[in-house]
Design an enzyme around this catalytic site. Structure first.
Site, PDB file in Angstrom:
ATOM      1  N   THR A 290       0.847  -1.192   0.000  1.00 39.75           N
ATOM      2  CA  THR A 290       0.000   0.000   0.000  1.00 39.75           C
ATOM      3  C   THR A 290       0.881   1.241   0.000  1.00 39.75           C
ATOM      4  O   THR A 290       2.073   1.173   0.294  1.00 39.75           O
ATOM      5  CB  THR A 290      -0.904   0.068   1.245  1.00 39.75           C
ATOM      6  OG1 THR A 290      -0.104   0.426   2.394  1.00 39.75           O
ATOM      7  CG2 THR A 290      -1.612  -1.246   1.496  1.00 39.75           C
ATOM      8  N   ASP A 291       0.294   2.382  -0.293  1.00 44.60           N
ATOM      9  CA  ASP A 291       0.969   3.641  -0.038  1.00 44.60           C
ATOM     10  C   ASP A 291       0.786   3.977   1.444  1.00 44.60           C
ATOM     11  O   ASP A 291       0.097   3.277   2.181  1.00 44.60           O
ATOM     12  CB  ASP A 291       0.410   4.744  -0.943  1.00 44.60           C
ATOM     13  CG  ASP A 291       1.425   5.850  -1.208  1.00 44.60           C
ATOM     14  OD1 ASP A 291       2.338   6.037  -0.379  1.00 44.60           O
ATOM     15  OD2 ASP A 291       1.305   6.546  -2.230  1.00 44.60           O
TER      16      ASP A 291
END
Length: 764
Positions: A290-291
């Site tokens: 994920t970011d």
């Protein structure tokens, strides 16, 4: 698998470009077998908590959001951490790695990741500037150098390349990407993956690439960062997804999910994007992270509570959770309640462990954490020379009336403007350089090149009228605000201008006005600088605007005031001397725009490869009622994609084709002869575009399908030839089938998207 995907999968498998990563980029078979044995053995003794721990990526060091990770060392000790983000330096990484290897139960090494966007200590031009070089070997070389430096500082995993195609310059992160075109962006994606990963990830000077932001992050509504994306699947496949696909084909080891939603589902939970397209359609077998807090941010998106969004992320195909700690805190309970299976966790854990194996971390956990190696591998003379050589190739000469540039025969040079003597502002966004890096300003560079007696400096104005905003944007480097009255600054500058032969007006954006969280509604040069430029032009002295920017700006007024405009973007560690190299004629500028510069912000998005309409407006004509045009401004951008001048001139012959008719499986060769008709040795980027005149879906008025950068001596000619076949002529139709439809195609070659000659090719 749904009908839509089946059609696309079948078509892609038949496409002329490979779908899966090339064999030479994969782990060799004997190593792959050993990898399976190693990881099978390790996972057989891992507890569920330790498997989930491998999916957890906390931050320790540099923050790119509001959240912070707590108890990082203890979580590593307990086997609850798979990697660490934000820690820089061989010793710092060594200290955390020692805890993982020597104090956790199983001694599984960590993977250290960092945003190495355009170099680390040695900073190269920002990615949008690199795209303007159109020089793939040079871009690959810069990525290779960045990998060598990062790997010496403890980093095995870089959050780059950023390959988000963007057509809206209001979005600050356009500075981090390849511009508006999917073909150019795809070639850059390939070059950077090759540069970072080399031929063998087990080489301790290589790093694993993390392609971001997957997917479609470059098309946010209103150009506002983190905003929604609303485009069709067909547009996505033709215009926005090719760059990510190219990186997968080149063997990129990991991907990062983007913040935006697509079709109403945030990318972090978008199973269609992550599983159906990335894994099943393109054959990607690495891991997806994920970011920063991407899982937690799906709650304000409106997808449910923290438990809901965490489970959706895992089900979509996310393998590693950056900072949110959703997997760590939610999955144990979810397993007990039967909401997820251990097989899902095993699959994600295995992909993380495989990445570590490929990087050689199981053989030597400290291979990237050697302080002695760091001392000799950071900010080296060779890296600095590369940065200085690269910078001029990225600079775009937008205007040069009366051949004002280069500055030959100009005895007295006035450098005027708030960015003229600001060395720390040269780097651009996402720069990690510390006190080891000693940049010079434009003023200092010109003094070194021409002599201190010929070059004088006056600031002329502050960068912004809002002193509080300027202070905030100058927090990490940038400018020191001058507290004198504006009239004093202006008078000093005009007095210097009066005694000079030529004015170098150094203006534009501060480095922190672009990048993440730096969207702008008004994409003009800030008002104090615009007024200063007008005052300088009124003196009657010739004015060169040296433009600093990380995005296309509206320069309609500046184009009328300045006699020459050199867009230098943010050129990195060696910017000051490199800018002087170009201004003095030591190097001829050869950059070409990778993105259109609008005439007015009201045109945005404006891009070269747009569709036609049922009522097209004739190019260059004034307003016509009942046509697709504006009453008050032109349709065309001020400076189009592919545009860029040189200190020399080039003449193009008519386009010739090896055949005027061909079958769908044939190759035609399109050629043009380019001659340097000027007096200087210089580089030119020859560009190939095509137009599909009639298709089952509307097609762009032109599309870039090839380019070659050449260097010619005065009077020298060279014939440039491009292949034209299924790869160049196919597209994704409405059913997402990758097809070449017979018909007529315009084959166009020239120096820019608005300066081409064409020949007609018929495909039967």
């Amino acid at each position: 698998m749904n009908k839509f995907l089946v059609g696309a999968l079948a078509a892609a498998l038949c496409a002329p470009m490979a779908v899966a990563a090339p064999a030479q980029k994969r782990v060799p078979l004997n190593r792959e077998a050993k990898m399976r044995v190693k990881i099978d053995s390790l996972m057989s003794v891992m507890t569920l908590e330790e498997k989930i721990g491998q999916l957890n990526l906390p931050v320790a060091g540099i923050l790119t959001g509001d959240a912070r990770s707590e108890n990082v060392a203890e979580n590593i000790r307990q086997g609850h951490t798979g990697g660490v983000f934000g820690t820089i330096g061989a010793q710092a990484c060594h200290d955390l790695q020692r805890i993982a290897v020597e104090e956790s139960r199983l001694g599984i090494p960590l993977i250290f990741g960092l945003d190495v966007i355009h170099g680390l200590e040695t900073t190269y031009p920002i990615p949008l500037a690199q795209a303007a070089s159109w020089n793939m070997p040079l871009i690959e070389e810069a990525a290779r150098a960045a990998a060598t430096e990062a790997s010496a500082m403890g980093i095995a995993w870089v959050f780059s390349p950023m390959v988000d195609v963007c057509r809206d310059p209001r979005w600050g992160r356009i500075a981090e990407g390849p511009g508006e075109d999917p073909y150019l962006g795809s070639e850059i994606a390939r070059a950077m993956v090759r540069g970072y990963q080399g031929n063998d990830l087990a080489d301790s000077t290589t790093v694993m690439a993390c392609v971001k932001h997957y997917a479609l992050y470059g098309a946010p509504e209103a150009g506002r960062d983190y905003n929604s994306v609303n485009i069709s699947r067909q547009t996505a496949f033709n215009d926005y997804l090719p760059t990510y696909k190219a990186a997968a084909e080149e063997g990129a080891g990991s991907y990062m999910a983007s913040f935006n939603d697509f079709e109403g589902i945030p990318a972090t939970a978008n199973k269609y994007l992550i599983t159906d397209v990335l894994r099943d359609l393109w054959g990607f077998d690495g891991f997806v992270v994920t970011d920063y807090t991407g899982i937690a941010e799906m709650v304000p998106h409106g997808l449910g509570n923290f438990e809901d969004v965490t489970l959706r992320a895992l089900d979509a195909g996310i393998d590693m959770d950056m900072v949110s700690e959703g997997f760590k805190n939610v999955l144990p309970k979810a397993i007990a309640e039967g909401k997820v299976t251990e097989a899902q966790i095993d699959a994600a854990c295995r992909r993380i462990l495989e990445a570590k194996y490929k990087l050689g971390l199981f053989d030597d956990p400290y291979r990237y954490c050697n302080p002695a190696r760091e001392q000799g591998a950071v900010y080296t003379d060779a890296d600095r020379q590369l940065a200085r050589a690269m910078a001029p190739e990225t600079m775009v000469l937008l205007k040069n009336d009366s051949q004002l540039l280069p500055l030959e025969g100009k005895e007295k040079i006035a450098v005027i403007g708030p960015l003229g003597d600001s060395p720390d502002n040269m780097f651009g966004m996402w720069s990690m350089a510390d006190e080891r890096v000693k940049p010079v300003s434009v003023y200092q560079g010109l003094k070194s090149a021409l002599g201190a007696d010929r070059v004088k400096f006056a600031k002329g104005c502050n960068a912004l009228s809002d002193d509080a905003l300027e202070a905030k944007l100058s927090a990490r480097g940038g400018l020191e605000r001058d507290n004198r009255m504006p009239q004093q600054l202006r008078a000093e500058a005009l007095a210097l201008a009066a005694e000079s032969d030529v004015i170098i007006a150094t203006m534009g954006e501060l480095m922190n006005m672009t990048g993440e969280g730096a969207s702008r509604a008004d994409i003009t040069i800030p008002e104090p600088q615009r007024q200063l430029l007008a005052d300088l032009a009124a003196t009657g002295k010739p004015v060169v605007l040296v433009l600093f920017t990380g995005r296309p700006l509206v320069l309609t007024g500046e184009a009328q005031l300045a006699d020459a405009i050199l867009n230098v973007w943010f050129a990195g560690s060696e910017a000051g001397d490199a800018i002087a190299d170009v201004l003095t004629g030591k190097v001829s500028p050869s950059g070409k725009l990778p993105v259109s510069f609008p005439y007015h912000v009201g045109q945005v998005p404006v891009y070269y490869n747009h569709k036609s309409t049922g009522r097209p407006h004739p190019q260059g004509q004034p307003y016509i009622k009942y046509r697709s045009n504006y009453q008050d401004i032109p349709n065309d951008p001020l400076y189009p994609f592919g545009y860029g001048l040189s200190y020399s001139t080039f003449e193009y012959s008519p386009v010739t084709l090896s055949k005027e008719r061909m079958g769908t499986h044939d190759i035609c060769r399109a050629s043009v002869t380019v001659t340097n008709t000027g007096t200087r040795k210089a580089k030119e980027t020859v560009q190939l575009y095509i137009r599909d005149r009639q298709a089952s879906s509307t097609r762009p008025v032109m599309e870039l399908k090839g380019f070659e950068k050449i260097e010619l001596a005065p009077g020298e000619s060279r014939t440039v030839t491009f292949p034209v076949g299924a790869r160049e002529l196919s597209f994704y139709n409405h059913e997402l089938e990758y097809v070449l439809e017979p018909g007529e195609f315009d084959i166009m070659i020239g120096s820019a998207s608005n300066a081409t000659q064409s020949a007609l090719l018929t495909v039967e």
